[in-house]
Design a protein around this motif. Structure first.
Motif, PDB file in Angstrom:
ATOM      1  N   ARG A  68      29.861  58.675 -92.090  1.00 30.22           N
ATOM      2  CA  ARG A  68      30.177  57.541 -90.994  1.00 30.22           C
ATOM      3  C   ARG A  68      28.910  56.691 -90.954  1.00 30.22           C
ATOM      4  N   ASP A  69      27.716  57.255 -91.090  1.00 25.26           N
ATOM      5  CA  ASP A  69      26.456  56.418 -91.059  1.00 25.26           C
ATOM      6  C   ASP A  69      25.985  56.132 -92.365  1.00 25.26           C
ATOM      7  N   MET A  70      26.546  56.602 -93.504  1.00 23.03           N
ATOM      8  CA  MET A  70      25.977  56.026 -94.862  1.00 23.03           C
ATOM      9  C   MET A  70      25.797  54.847 -95.004  1.00 23.03           C
TER      10      MET A  70
ATOM     11  N   LYS B  77      49.774  65.081 -88.126  1.00 19.46           N
ATOM     12  CA  LYS B  77      48.859  64.555 -88.585  1.00 19.46           C
ATOM     13  C   LYS B  77      48.169  64.460 -90.006  1.00 19.46           C
ATOM     14  N   LYS B  78      49.169  64.604 -90.936  1.00 21.21           N
ATOM     15  CA  LYS B  78      48.818  64.517 -92.342  1.00 21.21           C
ATOM     16  C   LYS B  78      49.284  63.424 -92.859  1.00 21.21           C
ATOM     17  N   VAL B  79      48.396  62.706 -93.768  1.00 19.13           N
ATOM     18  CA  VAL B  79      48.594  61.374 -94.345  1.00 19.13           C
ATOM     19  C   VAL B  79      49.383  61.603 -95.638  1.00 19.13           C
ATOM     20  N   VAL B  80      50.525  60.697 -95.504  1.00 18.05           N
ATOM     21  CA  VAL B  80      51.634  60.699 -96.513  1.00 18.05           C
ATOM     22  C   VAL B  80      51.668  59.452 -97.178  1.00 18.05           C
TER      23      VAL B  80
ATOM     24  N   ALA C 278      42.082  59.170 -89.233  1.00 18.11           N
ATOM     25  CA  ALA C 278      42.848  60.203 -89.799  1.00 18.11           C
ATOM     26  C   ALA C 278      42.858  59.775 -91.226  1.00 18.11           C
ATOM     27  N   ILE C 279      43.247  58.469 -91.345  1.00 16.51           N
ATOM     28  CA  ILE C 279      43.472  57.918 -92.620  1.00 16.51           C
ATOM     29  C   ILE C 279      42.038  57.886 -93.225  1.00 16.51           C
ATOM     30  N   LEU C 280      41.081  57.161 -92.543  1.00 16.13           N
ATOM     31  CA  LEU C 280      39.711  56.958 -93.137  1.00 16.13           C
ATOM     32  C   LEU C 280      38.834  58.182 -93.521  1.00 16.13           C
ATOM     33  N   ASN C 281      38.808  59.437 -92.825  1.00 15.88           N
ATOM     34  CA  ASN C 281      38.452  60.614 -93.057  1.00 15.88           C
ATOM     35  C   ASN C 281      38.994  61.169 -94.426  1.00 15.88           C
TER      36      ASN C 281
ATOM     37  N   LYS D  52      37.546  61.816-100.296  1.00 19.53           N
ATOM     38  CA  LYS D  52      37.999  62.102-101.357  1.00 19.53           C
ATOM     39  C   LYS D  52      38.061  60.965-102.442  1.00 19.53           C
ATOM     40  N   ALA D  53      37.709  59.685-102.008  1.00 21.85           N
ATOM     41  CA  ALA D  53      37.777  58.543-102.696  1.00 21.85           C
ATOM     42  C   ALA D  53      36.724  58.595-104.109  1.00 21.85           C
ATOM     43  N   GLY D  54      35.722  59.137-104.047  1.00 24.33           N
ATOM     44  CA  GLY D  54      34.682  59.144-105.241  1.00 24.33           C
ATOM     45  C   GLY D  54      34.186  57.806-105.478  1.00 24.33           C
ATOM     46  N   ASP D  55      34.091  57.145-106.630  1.00 20.75           N
ATOM     47  CA  ASP D  55      33.777  55.891-107.047  1.00 20.75           C
ATOM     48  C   ASP D  55      35.056  54.894-107.126  1.00 20.75           C
TER      49      ASP D  55
END
Length: 554
Positions: A132-134, A195-198, A331-334, A339-342
């Motif tokens: 969050r604070d990066m 609360k799973k993102v699909v 939930a979506i942002l986490n 998992k996004a990487g670059d």
């Protein structure tokens, strides 16, 4: 502060704070947030749209005082007519509406009321606070200018209402669009009951039910519509579903023999695969985590965050309550941040408040505001920010979003919203059925020079290559050249190689010590220009070379 804790009778909170309030008037030419005027801002019912914004570390004790003034003239001074208070107890939730009485200052009696919409944006709730604070980098307002990006709509295109090569919003469709050269793919995300993102587009699916008594004459009674939010991920993967349009299609097919009723293939409407489709990549409702891990990392993502909105006709896209907005976005942002990487990722949403939350909770990925605008195809939203392209541009500029995703139906008729977006240096995407034609695409790319197009069946009519992959290959080819190709060598060369290369080149440029010229016999086939001179030859003089290293941006 005083080390002694506050007494029970103290009116001061433990951490006193002062919050200044900024104002943005979306119906004016300048929508940017700024300090308020001394006697307020003009407000006209059903015309003006005012947004007040503040930040606080003490929300439990936060309150708003709303003052109403008469419109002054050159002869008559502006006067304060009434006052209203919105306290923490009034704003009882993180999102909603409230009606506040306006009290006259002289008579101390109510003289009217004012309706207020409110939203509380909380910090991103995550177990990893570093996420969050990066502050290493931020792409919230970053966009590299290049040719118009081409984005695959739901992967290879809509499949439940139009013909497509593969089922929309599936892992196979997204991967196939990447293989066909899509620069990015666009897809929609929901939150399940657990609360799973699909990944899925519609808010509802249709499930077939069996009647207990008698036979069902109306086929529409055999199907039950159920919301994605009311189903767990395991249920979405286990049960058999139909698309919401399949019910009306089956009813029309049974009651009419016209060709129009049969124009849409039943296979086109199926959500879950048939028994012979054993490849799980073709299955709907892929988890967002799987999509992030499986699609080629050079393919960018345009993630549309689906949140139900109220329509102008009074209906709701998903009735019966929904997730709390902060919890939904967290939930979506986490999922994405971990998992996004670059990967290149852009968020978008038709709900302007969801755009505000996503951009407020993180600064790594940019946000686009999706707008319907003037349309005859879709039922407009009640929220005028999503219904009017001018207000959408003002809202995106005022809240410092990356840009606006316009509807092609309006933009192909009137380019005014696009020109206004350019005035605020906003990035412009375009979506809609109209840009599935080559002529519309060429107009938007050549004439308007929009930043990105989102359309169906990408890469089917003509082959193309992913622009990010092309750029990467060009950079690799540039930096893989030999050190001797440049007087200064490669950036990756060591300082010793750099000094040696400079010495050799300066030696070759030094004037000859003798005017005599000797001809040497041709070298043998095994000789090399890199061979050392014979031991009996005089040593080659090497001038002193001074080298200074300077950091350079790529």
């Amino acid at each position: 502060r005083n080390e002694d804790p506050p007494t029970a009778s103290s009116d001061l909170p433990e951490y006193p704070s002062f919050s200044s309030t900024e104002l943005s008037v979306l119906t004016r030419d300048d929508p940017l947030f700024g300090e308020q005027y001394e006697h307020g801002s003009i407000f006209r019912n059903s015309i003006d749209y005012l947004v007040f914004r503040t930040r606080t570390v003490n929300v439990e004790n936060l309150g708003f005082r709303i003052e109403l003034f008469s419109a002054g003239t050159d002869q008559v001074k502006s006067q304060r007519l009434g006052i209203a208070y919105a306290l923490a107890s009034t704003l009882h939730d993180t999102y909603g509406k409230c009606t506040l009485p306006i009290i006259n200052l002289q008579s101390q009696r109510p003289i009217g009321q004012i309706n207020v919409d409110f939203m509380l944006a909380l910090p991103l709730k995550t177990k990893d606070t570093a996420m969050r604070d990066m502050a290493k980098y931020s792409y919230a307002r970053h966009w590299k200018q290049r040719r118009t990006l081409e984005i695959g709509h739901r992967g290879c295109g809509s499949s439940y209402t139009k013909a497509a090569s593969s089922r929309e919003n599936t892992l196979h469709s997204l991967q196939e669009a990447g293989r066909k050269g899509a620069d990015m793919v666009e897809f929609d995300v929901h939150l399940t009951k657990d609360k799973k993102v699909v990944v899925f587009h519609d808010f509802h699916v249709v499930i077939e039910v069996t009647a207990r008594l008698g036979s069902v004459t109306d086929l529409r009674e055999k199907f039950h519509e159920i919301a994605i939010k009311d189903l767990k991920l395991s249920q979405l993967h286990r049960l058999h579903f139909e698309h919401t349009s399949a019910v009306q299609h089956l009813h029309d097919s049974a009651t009419s023999s016209s060709t129009s009723a049969a124009a849409c293939s039943p296979r086109m409407l199926k959500v879950t695969p048939d028994a012979e489709e054993t490849n799980l990549d073709h299955s709907p409702f892929p988890p967002l985590e799987t999509v992030l891990n499986s699609v080629d990392p050079h393919v960018g993502f345009n993630i549309e965050v689906k949140f139900p909105m109220k329509l102008k006709d009074g209906n709701h896209e998903c009735a019966g309550g929904y997730f709390e907005r902060n919890e939904f976005c967290d939930a979506i942002l986490n999922e994405v941040l971990s998992k996004a990487g670059d990967r290149r990722i852009v968020f978008s949403s038709f709900d302007p408040d969801i755009c505000t939350l996503i951009s407020s909770k993180q600064h790594r990925f940019p946000v686009l505001f999706l707008v319907v605008g003037a349309t005859a195809r879709y039922e407009p939203f009640e929220d005028v920010r999503s219904d009017c392209s001018r207000l959408a541009v003002n809202y995106a500029a005022g809240t410092h979003l990356l840009g606006v995703n316009f509807h092609s139906e309006e933009l192909l008729k009137d380019r005014t919203p696009f020109d206004r977006a350019r005035m605020f240096n906003l990035v412009t995407f375009v979506w809609g059925d109209d840009i599935n034609t080559k002529s519309a695409q060429e107009y938007l790319k050549r004439e308007l020079k929009v930043d990105a197009l989102i359309y169906d069946r990408i890469g089917e009519e003509e082959s193309r290559r992913n622009i990010f992959l092309v750029e990467r290959e060009a950079r690799t080819a540039l930096f893989s050249k030999s050190t001797l190709a440049s007087p200064l060598g490669s950036r990756r060369s060591s300082m010793e190689d750099l000094s040696r290369g400079l010495s050799d080149r300066l030696s070759s440029l030094a004037p000859p010590t003798s005017k005599s010229v000797s001809k040497s016999p041709p070298s043998s086939a095994s000789s090399s220009s890199n061979e050392e001179p014979p031991s009996n030859s005089p040593p080659r003089s090497t001038p002193k070379v001074y080298v200074r290293s300077t950091t350079m941006k790529q």
